[in-house]
Motif scaffolding. Structure first.
Motif, PDB file in Angstrom:
ATOM      1  N   GLY A 199       0.753  -1.129   0.123  1.00  0.00           N
ATOM      2  CA  GLY A 199       0.048  -0.111   0.129  1.00  0.00           C
ATOM      3  C   GLY A 199       0.907   1.289  -0.017  1.00  0.00           C
ATOM      4  O   GLY A 199       2.147   1.274   0.134  1.00  0.00           O
ATOM      5  N   LEU A 200       0.070   2.387  -0.308  1.00  0.00           N
ATOM      6  CA  LEU A 200       1.055   3.662  -0.403  1.00  0.00           C
ATOM      7  C   LEU A 200       1.524   3.895   0.937  1.00  0.00           C
ATOM      8  O   LEU A 200       3.043   4.350   1.060  1.00  0.00           O
ATOM      9  CB  LEU A 200      -0.239   4.807  -0.386  1.00  0.00           C
ATOM     10  N   LEU A 201       1.216   3.815   2.412  1.00  0.00           N
ATOM     11  CA  LEU A 201       1.678   3.894   3.611  1.00  0.00           C
ATOM     12  C   LEU A 201       3.209   3.212   3.657  1.00  0.00           C
ATOM     13  O   LEU A 201       4.235   3.371   3.908  1.00  0.00           O
ATOM     14  CB  LEU A 201       0.818   3.695   4.636  1.00  0.00           C
ATOM     15  N   ARG A 202       2.962   1.751   3.190  1.00  0.00           N
ATOM     16  CA  ARG A 202       4.056   0.941   3.328  1.00  0.00           C
ATOM     17  C   ARG A 202       5.153   1.343   2.271  1.00  0.00           C
ATOM     18  O   ARG A 202       6.332   1.217   2.549  1.00  0.00           O
ATOM     19  CB  ARG A 202       3.711  -0.370   2.920  1.00  0.00           C
ATOM     20  N   ASN A 203       4.868   1.899   0.982  1.00  0.00           N
ATOM     21  CA  ASN A 203       5.479   2.238   0.350  1.00  0.00           C
ATOM     22  C   ASN A 203       6.241   3.602   0.626  1.00  0.00           C
ATOM     23  O   ASN A 203       7.648   3.719   0.421  1.00  0.00           O
ATOM     24  CB  ASN A 203       4.972   2.543  -1.228  1.00  0.00           C
ATOM     25  N   ILE A 204       5.734   4.475   1.207  1.00  0.00           N
ATOM     26  CA  ILE A 204       6.200   5.590   1.747  1.00  0.00           C
ATOM     27  C   ILE A 204       7.347   5.109   3.099  1.00  0.00           C
ATOM     28  O   ILE A 204       8.492   5.620   2.772  1.00  0.00           O
ATOM     29  CB  ILE A 204       5.436   6.525   2.408  1.00  0.00           C
ATOM     30  N   ILE A 205       6.754   4.437   3.786  1.00  0.00           N
ATOM     31  CA  ILE A 205       7.685   4.033   4.939  1.00  0.00           C
ATOM     32  C   ILE A 205       9.233   3.262   4.196  1.00  0.00           C
ATOM     33  O   ILE A 205      10.277   3.576   4.830  1.00  0.00           O
ATOM     34  CB  ILE A 205       7.137   3.123   6.021  1.00  0.00           C
ATOM     35  N   LEU A 206       8.903   2.236   3.479  1.00  0.00           N
ATOM     36  CA  LEU A 206      10.025   1.668   2.510  1.00  0.00           C
ATOM     37  C   LEU A 206      11.024   2.646   2.041  1.00  0.00           C
ATOM     38  O   LEU A 206      12.087   2.671   1.799  1.00  0.00           O
ATOM     39  CB  LEU A 206       9.572   0.548   1.755  1.00  0.00           C
ATOM     40  N   GLY A 207      10.282   3.954   1.234  1.00  0.00           N
ATOM     41  CA  GLY A 207      11.101   4.712   0.569  1.00  0.00           C
ATOM     42  C   GLY A 207      11.969   5.493   1.499  1.00  0.00           C
ATOM     43  O   GLY A 207      13.078   5.847   1.157  1.00  0.00           O
ATOM     44  N   VAL A 208      11.335   6.131   2.824  1.00  0.00           N
ATOM     45  CA  VAL A 208      11.980   6.818   3.500  1.00  0.00           C
ATOM     46  C   VAL A 208      13.232   5.927   4.203  1.00  0.00           C
ATOM     47  O   VAL A 208      14.387   6.494   4.236  1.00  0.00           O
ATOM     48  CB  VAL A 208      11.191   7.094   4.437  1.00  0.00           C
ATOM     49  N   ILE A 209      12.990   4.906   4.698  1.00  0.00           N
ATOM     50  CA  ILE A 209      13.858   3.995   5.279  1.00  0.00           C
ATOM     51  C   ILE A 209      14.900   3.737   4.279  1.00  0.00           C
ATOM     52  O   ILE A 209      16.096   3.788   4.612  1.00  0.00           O
ATOM     53  CB  ILE A 209      13.419   2.692   5.933  1.00  0.00           C
ATOM     54  N   GLY A 210      14.641   3.276   3.017  1.00  0.00           N
ATOM     55  CA  GLY A 210      15.454   3.129   1.795  1.00  0.00           C
ATOM     56  C   GLY A 210      16.371   3.890   1.515  1.00  0.00           C
ATOM     57  O   GLY A 210      17.622   4.151   1.422  1.00  0.00           O
ATOM     58  N   GLY A 211      15.731   5.460   1.718  1.00  0.00           N
ATOM     59  CA  GLY A 211      16.428   6.725   1.465  1.00  0.00           C
ATOM     60  C   GLY A 211      17.797   6.848   2.412  1.00  0.00           C
ATOM     61  O   GLY A 211      18.853   7.191   2.147  1.00  0.00           O
ATOM     62  N   VAL A 212      17.375   6.408   3.599  1.00  0.00           N
ATOM     63  CA  VAL A 212      18.527   6.474   4.687  1.00  0.00           C
ATOM     64  C   VAL A 212      19.668   5.303   4.429  1.00  0.00           C
ATOM     65  O   VAL A 212      20.763   5.637   4.298  1.00  0.00           O
ATOM     66  CB  VAL A 212      17.998   6.226   6.105  1.00  0.00           C
ATOM     67  N   VAL A 213      18.971   3.805   4.288  1.00  0.00           N
ATOM     68  CA  VAL A 213      20.071   3.007   3.973  1.00  0.00           C
ATOM     69  C   VAL A 213      20.751   3.280   2.849  1.00  0.00           C
ATOM     70  O   VAL A 213      21.962   3.030   2.631  1.00  0.00           O
ATOM     71  CB  VAL A 213      19.411   1.565   3.805  1.00  0.00           C
ATOM     72  N   GLY A 214      20.134   3.906   1.649  1.00  0.00           N
ATOM     73  CA  GLY A 214      20.738   4.027   0.219  1.00  0.00           C
ATOM     74  C   GLY A 214      22.078   5.025   0.410  1.00  0.00           C
ATOM     75  O   GLY A 214      22.972   5.150  -0.109  1.00  0.00           O
ATOM     76  N   ASN A 215      21.703   6.152   1.497  1.00  0.00           N
ATOM     77  CA  ASN A 215      22.882   7.123   1.549  1.00  0.00           C
ATOM     78  C   ASN A 215      23.923   6.614   2.306  1.00  0.00           C
ATOM     79  O   ASN A 215      24.871   6.938   1.966  1.00  0.00           O
ATOM     80  CB  ASN A 215      22.204   8.096   2.348  1.00  0.00           C
ATOM     81  N   ILE A 216      23.488   5.782   3.141  1.00  0.00           N
ATOM     82  CA  ILE A 216      24.668   4.879   4.118  1.00  0.00           C
ATOM     83  C   ILE A 216      25.612   4.100   3.073  1.00  0.00           C
ATOM     84  O   ILE A 216      26.782   4.219   2.986  1.00  0.00           O
ATOM     85  CB  ILE A 216      24.281   4.015   5.115  1.00  0.00           C
ATOM     86  N   VAL A 217      24.846   3.190   2.439  1.00  0.00           N
ATOM     87  CA  VAL A 217      25.653   2.247   1.576  1.00  0.00           C
ATOM     88  C   VAL A 217      26.237   2.749   0.327  1.00  0.00           C
ATOM     89  O   VAL A 217      27.482   2.662   0.180  1.00  0.00           O
ATOM     90  CB  VAL A 217      24.487   1.054   1.090  1.00  0.00           C
ATOM     91  N   LEU A 218      25.513   3.632  -0.336  1.00  0.00           N
ATOM     92  CA  LEU A 218      26.014   4.290  -1.520  1.00  0.00           C
ATOM     93  C   LEU A 218      27.314   5.293  -0.962  1.00  0.00           C
ATOM     94  O   LEU A 218      28.391   5.570  -1.952  1.00  0.00           O
ATOM     95  CB  LEU A 218      25.220   5.020  -2.140  1.00  0.00           C
ATOM     96  N   GLY A 219      27.128   5.836   0.134  1.00  0.00           N
ATOM     97  CA  GLY A 219      28.296   6.976   0.699  1.00  0.00           C
ATOM     98  C   GLY A 219      29.102   6.250   0.957  1.00  0.00           C
ATOM     99  O   GLY A 219      30.499   6.590   0.853  1.00  0.00           O
ATOM    100  N   PHE A 220      29.199   4.931   1.374  1.00  0.00           N
ATOM    101  CA  PHE A 220      30.458   4.049   1.611  1.00  0.00           C
ATOM    102  C   PHE A 220      31.253   4.092   0.307  1.00  0.00           C
ATOM    103  O   PHE A 220      32.768   3.871   0.434  1.00  0.00           O
ATOM    104  CB  PHE A 220      30.322   2.844   2.160  1.00  0.00           C
TER     105      PHE A 220
END
Length: 80
Positions: free
Chosen positions: A26-47
């Motif tokens: 659902g939309l709420l799940r997608n938003i939550i995954l996207g926000v968490i994914g943004g943090v994870v993506g910044n950390i992983v790709l930042g490395f």
């Protein structure tokens, strides 16, 4: 205003990652995954020295992170 933009980017990134990983939600799940994914993506790709800038760059980083989060959740839950 930054929170609203973050939620929009999160929603778009979560939706795209759900399509890529064949994991619908659902939309709420997608938003939550996207926000968490943004943090994870910044950390992983930042490395490895990759940083997204601007709207499109932020979406790409969040999509990569969201795919990682979906994969991890599926592995932990024993799905696929």
């Amino acid at each position: 205003m930054g929170i609203i933009v973050g939620l929009i980017i999160g929603g778009i990134a979560g939706w795209i990652a759900g399509k890529i990983m064949n994991n619908e939600g659902g939309l709420l799940r997608n938003i939550i995954l996207g926000v968490i994914g943004g943090v994870v993506g910044n950390i992983v790709l930042g490395f490895i020295g990759i940083h997204g800038s601007g709207f499109i760059g932020s979406i790409i980083v969040a999509v990569v992170g969201s795919c990682i989060v979906i994969w991890l959740v599926n592995k932990i839950a024993g799905n696929r």
